[in-house]
Write a protein that holds these residues in place. Structure first.
Motif, PDB file in Angstrom:
ATOM      1  N   GLY A 149       0.818  -1.210   0.000  1.00 40.53           N
ATOM      2  CA  GLY A 149       0.000   0.000   0.000  1.00 40.53           C
ATOM      3  C   GLY A 149       0.845   1.251   0.000  1.00 40.53           C
ATOM      4  N   SER A 150       1.753   1.374  -0.961  1.00 43.81           N
ATOM      5  CA  SER A 150       2.596   2.564  -1.053  1.00 43.81           C
ATOM      6  C   SER A 150       1.735   3.809  -1.246  1.00 43.81           C
ATOM      7  CB  SER A 150       3.570   2.438  -2.232  1.00 43.81           C
ATOM      8  OG  SER A 150       4.256   3.645  -2.457  1.00 43.81           O
ATOM      9  N   THR A 151       2.123   4.885  -0.586  1.00 41.64           N
ATOM     10  CA  THR A 151       1.365   6.140  -0.715  1.00 41.64           C
ATOM     11  C   THR A 151       1.550   6.779  -2.082  1.00 41.64           C
ATOM     12  OG1 THR A 151       3.210   7.341   0.287  1.00 41.64           O
ATOM     13  CG2 THR A 151       1.437   6.607   1.759  1.00 41.64           C
ATOM     14  N   SER A 152       2.555   6.349  -2.813  1.00 41.71           N
ATOM     15  CA  SER A 152       2.786   6.874  -4.155  1.00 41.71           C
ATOM     16  C   SER A 152       2.004   6.052  -5.171  1.00 41.71           C
ATOM     17  CB  SER A 152       4.277   6.842  -4.501  1.00 41.71           C
ATOM     18  OG  SER A 152       4.489   7.164  -5.864  1.00 41.71           O
ATOM     19  N   SER A 153       1.061   6.673  -5.846  1.00 32.03           N
ATOM     20  CA  SER A 153       0.239   5.935  -6.812  1.00 32.03           C
ATOM     21  C   SER A 153       1.026   5.550  -8.057  1.00 32.03           C
ATOM     22  CB  SER A 153      -0.981   6.770  -7.209  1.00 32.03           C
ATOM     23  OG  SER A 153      -0.573   7.994  -7.815  1.00 32.03           O
ATOM     24  N   SER A 154       2.190   6.175  -8.261  1.00 28.92           N
ATOM     25  CA  SER A 154       3.009   5.805  -9.414  1.00 28.92           C
ATOM     26  C   SER A 154       3.892   4.594  -9.130  1.00 28.92           C
ATOM     27  CB  SER A 154       3.896   6.992  -9.837  1.00 28.92           C
ATOM     28  OG  SER A 154       4.813   7.317  -8.804  1.00 28.92           O
ATOM     29  N   ALA A 155       4.102   4.282  -7.840  1.00 23.62           N
ATOM     30  CA  ALA A 155       4.892   3.103  -7.482  1.00 23.62           C
ATOM     31  C   ALA A 155       4.132   1.848  -7.898  1.00 23.62           C
ATOM     32  CB  ALA A 155       5.160   3.083  -5.980  1.00 23.62           C
ATOM     33  N   HIS A 156       4.841   0.913  -8.500  1.00 26.02           N
ATOM     34  CA  HIS A 156       4.147  -0.300  -8.932  1.00 26.02           C
ATOM     35  C   HIS A 156       5.131  -1.467  -8.983  1.00 26.02           C
ATOM     36  CE1 HIS A 156       5.856   1.158 -12.755  1.00 26.02           C
ATOM     37  NE2 HIS A 156       5.840  -0.115 -13.126  1.00 26.02           N
ATOM     38  N   THR A 195       9.238  -1.004  -8.675  1.00 20.91           N
ATOM     39  CA  THR A 195       9.995   0.190  -9.036  1.00 20.91           C
ATOM     40  C   THR A 195      10.427   0.975  -7.811  1.00 20.91           C
ATOM     41  OG1 THR A 195       7.948   1.500  -9.177  1.00 20.91           O
ATOM     42  CG2 THR A 195       8.724   0.444 -11.209  1.00 20.91           C
ATOM     43  N   TYR A 196      10.022   0.527  -6.604  1.00 22.27           N
ATOM     44  CA  TYR A 196      10.232   1.373  -5.432  1.00 22.27           C
ATOM     45  C   TYR A 196      10.812   0.643  -4.225  1.00 22.27           C
ATOM     46  CZ  TYR A 196       5.743  -0.590  -3.881  1.00 22.27           C
ATOM     47  OH  TYR A 196       4.728  -1.446  -3.514  1.00 22.27           O
ATOM     48  N   LEU A 197      10.861  -0.666  -4.238  1.00 24.64           N
ATOM     49  CA  LEU A 197      11.451  -1.423  -3.133  1.00 24.64           C
ATOM     50  C   LEU A 197      12.260  -2.582  -3.675  1.00 24.64           C
ATOM     51  CD1 LEU A 197       8.528  -1.655  -0.514  1.00 24.64           C
ATOM     52  CD2 LEU A 197      10.657  -0.383  -0.250  1.00 24.64           C
ATOM     53  N   GLY A 198      13.434  -2.819  -3.079  1.00 26.70           N
ATOM     54  CA  GLY A 198      14.253  -3.931  -3.483  1.00 26.70           C
ATOM     55  C   GLY A 198      14.936  -3.717  -4.822  1.00 26.70           C
ATOM     56  N   LYS A 199      15.464  -4.791  -5.364  1.00 33.21           N
ATOM     57  CA  LYS A 199      16.159  -4.760  -6.645  1.00 33.21           C
ATOM     58  C   LYS A 199      15.862  -6.039  -7.401  1.00 33.21           C
ATOM     59  CE  LYS A 199      20.733  -3.915  -8.639  1.00 33.21           C
ATOM     60  NZ  LYS A 199      22.169  -3.650  -8.336  1.00 33.21           N
ATOM     61  N   ASN A 200      15.457  -5.886  -8.640  1.00 36.35           N
ATOM     62  CA  ASN A 200      15.120  -7.052  -9.477  1.00 36.35           C
ATOM     63  C   ASN A 200      14.058  -7.935  -8.831  1.00 36.35           C
ATOM     64  OD1 ASN A 200      16.979  -6.276 -11.463  1.00 36.35           O
ATOM     65  ND2 ASN A 200      18.641  -7.386 -10.444  1.00 36.35           N
ATOM     66  N   ASN A 225       1.185  -2.901  -5.806  1.00 33.75           N
ATOM     67  CA  ASN A 225       0.751  -1.749  -5.024  1.00 33.75           C
ATOM     68  C   ASN A 225      -0.740  -1.505  -5.223  1.00 33.75           C
ATOM     69  OD1 ASN A 225       0.511   0.642  -3.612  1.00 33.75           O
ATOM     70  ND2 ASN A 225       1.540   1.892  -5.166  1.00 33.75           N
ATOM     71  N   MET A 226      -1.519  -1.716  -4.182  1.00 30.56           N
ATOM     72  CA  MET A 226      -2.966  -1.534  -4.279  1.00 30.56           C
ATOM     73  C   MET A 226      -3.371  -0.074  -4.471  1.00 30.56           C
ATOM     74  SD  MET A 226      -4.680  -4.272  -1.626  1.00 30.56           S
ATOM     75  CE  MET A 226      -6.001  -4.864  -2.712  1.00 30.56           C
ATOM     76  N   ARG A 227      -2.425   0.856  -4.305  1.00 30.92           N
ATOM     77  CA  ARG A 227      -2.727   2.275  -4.501  1.00 30.92           C
ATOM     78  C   ARG A 227      -2.404   2.728  -5.924  1.00 30.92           C
ATOM     79  NH1 ARG A 227      -6.089   3.129  -0.607  1.00 30.92           N
ATOM     80  NH2 ARG A 227      -5.647   5.363  -0.530  1.00 30.92           N
ATOM     81  N   ASN A 228      -1.860   1.812  -6.721  1.00 30.32           N
ATOM     82  CA  ASN A 228      -1.619   2.083  -8.128  1.00 30.32           C
ATOM     83  C   ASN A 228      -2.856   1.652  -8.918  1.00 30.32           C
ATOM     84  OD1 ASN A 228      -0.697   0.654 -10.872  1.00 30.32           O
ATOM     85  ND2 ASN A 228       0.691   2.368 -10.474  1.00 30.32           N
ATOM     86  N   ALA A 229      -3.365   2.529  -9.780  1.00 27.55           N
ATOM     87  CA  ALA A 229      -4.650   2.280 -10.434  1.00 27.55           C
ATOM     88  C   ALA A 229      -4.649   0.992 -11.252  1.00 27.55           C
ATOM     89  CB  ALA A 229      -5.013   3.469 -11.323  1.00 27.55           C
ATOM     90  N   ALA A 230      -3.606   0.768 -12.033  1.00 32.58           N
ATOM     91  CA  ALA A 230      -3.580  -0.417 -12.890  1.00 32.58           C
ATOM     92  C   ALA A 230      -3.503  -1.690 -12.067  1.00 32.58           C
ATOM     93  CB  ALA A 230      -2.404  -0.331 -13.863  1.00 32.58           C
ATOM     94  N   GLU A 231      -2.647  -1.706 -11.046  1.00 31.49           N
ATOM     95  CA  GLU A 231      -2.522  -2.905 -10.232  1.00 31.49           C
ATOM     96  C   GLU A 231      -3.752  -3.115  -9.363  1.00 31.49           C
ATOM     97  OE1 GLU A 231       2.267  -3.493 -10.173  1.00 31.49           O
ATOM     98  OE2 GLU A 231       1.366  -2.628  -8.373  1.00 31.49           O
ATOM     99  N   ALA A 232      -4.358  -2.031  -8.896  1.00 32.02           N
ATOM    100  CA  ALA A 232      -5.596  -2.157  -8.127  1.00 32.02           C
ATOM    101  C   ALA A 232      -6.697  -2.785  -8.968  1.00 32.02           C
ATOM    102  CB  ALA A 232      -6.043  -0.786  -7.617  1.00 32.02           C
ATOM    103  N   ALA A 233      -6.772  -2.402 -10.233  1.00 28.12           N
ATOM    104  CA  ALA A 233      -7.792  -2.973 -11.125  1.00 28.12           C
ATOM    105  C   ALA A 233      -7.570  -4.468 -11.309  1.00 28.12           C
ATOM    106  CB  ALA A 233      -7.765  -2.255 -12.472  1.00 28.12           C
ATOM    107  N   ALA A 234      -6.321  -4.873 -11.470  1.00 22.01           N
ATOM    108  CA  ALA A 234      -6.021  -6.302 -11.639  1.00 22.01           C
ATOM    109  C   ALA A 234      -6.345  -7.079 -10.376  1.00 22.01           C
ATOM    110  CB  ALA A 234      -4.550  -6.483 -12.013  1.00 22.01           C
ATOM    111  N   MET A 235      -5.958  -6.538  -9.221  1.00 22.51           N
ATOM    112  CA  MET A 235      -6.201  -7.235  -7.960  1.00 22.51           C
ATOM    113  C   MET A 235      -7.682  -7.310  -7.626  1.00 22.51           C
ATOM    114  SD  MET A 235      -3.121  -5.737  -5.607  1.00 22.51           S
ATOM    115  CE  MET A 235      -1.409  -5.874  -6.113  1.00 22.51           C
ATOM    116  N   SER A 236      -8.451  -6.359  -8.074  1.00 21.32           N
ATOM    117  CA  SER A 236      -9.881  -6.310  -7.755  1.00 21.32           C
ATOM    118  C   SER A 236     -10.716  -7.222  -8.640  1.00 21.32           C
ATOM    119  CB  SER A 236     -10.402  -4.868  -7.873  1.00 21.32           C
ATOM    120  OG  SER A 236      -9.725  -4.003  -6.991  1.00 21.32           O
ATOM    121  N   SER A 237     -10.132  -7.745  -9.703  1.00 18.08           N
ATOM    122  CA  SER A 237     -10.892  -8.573 -10.635  1.00 18.08           C
ATOM    123  C   SER A 237     -10.574 -10.056 -10.452  1.00 18.08           C
ATOM    124  CB  SER A 237     -10.575  -8.176 -12.079  1.00 18.08           C
ATOM    125  OG  SER A 237      -9.272  -8.599 -12.442  1.00 18.08           O
ATOM    126  N   PRO A 238     -11.559 -10.923 -10.604  1.00 17.87           N
ATOM    127  CA  PRO A 238     -11.296 -12.365 -10.527  1.00 17.87           C
ATOM    128  C   PRO A 238     -10.253 -12.816 -11.548  1.00 17.87           C
ATOM    129  CG  PRO A 238     -13.652 -11.948 -10.410  1.00 17.87           C
ATOM    130  CD  PRO A 238     -13.005 -10.643 -10.766  1.00 17.87           C
TER     131      PRO A 238
END
Length: 258
Positions: A149-156, A195-200, A225-238
């Protein structure tokens, strides 16, 4: 916390036979996603799936706030509520659904699957009890399933963690290999690394109780990241959750070499 690229191990090179479709497998093995896949006596290895958080945590703050051992001489709250998408789809529901789907796929391949919690409307269990469950099961692999749940919506992107520096033999190469297998499985399925935690796609940590207290090969996956729009859409769908589950199940089978 250390973050560095890791060499691929031989276990990640193993390619298991194709899995059946998630929808067909869940229908045949676990008709209701509200219940764990049935436990059946099998000869294969044991895999423990640890779907993070729980649906009743938010209504029991006193219980989940109590400190419990977290390894390395530290304590942590028993559990937390997890995060959610901006539209309100909760992490605990995502974790539970994906774990059930992964479990159904693995069960269909002869793996004995166990879960650290049996529903999505209870409280806990505490993080130390989740670790103890994996230890007591003698699991060949323990996989904790989460979303960030990163506060940055661009983090993914996803990342996978293991306990580092290791506190026992299982937290060494076995856990590193499991983390790499999970990373490779998600990446091969088309999911982007963080893009925001760890490496590779790998983020070693020393502060996660479930990993620190494990005596079995264990890794934790933050699927995105559930706060990223694209990833939230994927996680919210079956359909999106089925993709995550297929990738994770394939990765676990590659690690087990079955």
């Amino acid at each position: 916390m250390l973050a560095g690229s890791l060499l691929l191990t031989s276990c990640t090179a193993h390619v298991p036979a194709p899995l059946p479709s998630p929808a067909a497998t869940i229908s045949a093995v676990a008709p209701s996603l509200g219940s764990p896949a049935p436990t059946v006596a099998r000869k294969g290895p044991v895999v423990v799936l640890d779907p993070g958080h729980n649906g009743g945590n938010a209504s029991h703050p006193r219980e989940i706030d109590k400190p419990v051992p977290a390894g390395r001489g530290e304590t942590k709250p028993c559990n937390t509520t997890g995060t959610a998408t901006k539209s309100g789809y909760p992490e605990h529901a995502f974790n539970w659904d994906v774990a059930q789907r992964v479990g159904a796929l693995l069960t269909a391949r002869g793996i004995l699957v166990q879960y650290t919690r049996q529903d999505d409307n209870g409280v806990g269990p505490c993080v130390d009890r989740r670790a103890a469950f994996g230890n007591d099961s003698g699991a060949a692999a323990v996989v904790a399933i989460h979303a960030d749940g990163s506060t940055s919506s661009s983090a993914h992107g996803f990342h996978v963690s293991y306990s580092d520096p290791p506190l026992n033999e299982a937290q060494g190469q076995p856990s590193v290999s499991l983390a790499e297998a999970l990373r490779d499985g998600l990446r091969q399925a088309g999911f982007a690394t963080s893009t925001y935690l760890g490496k590779n796609g790998i983020y070693p940590r020393d502060d996660l109780a479930g990993l620190n207290l494990s005596t079995r090969p264990a890794a934790l996956v933050e699927c995105g990241n559930m706060r990223n729009a694209a990833e939230a859409a994927a996680m919210s769908s079956p359909e999106g959750r089925a993709r995550y589950a297929q990738a994770l199940a394939t990765a676990i089978l590659a690690y087990l070499k079955v």
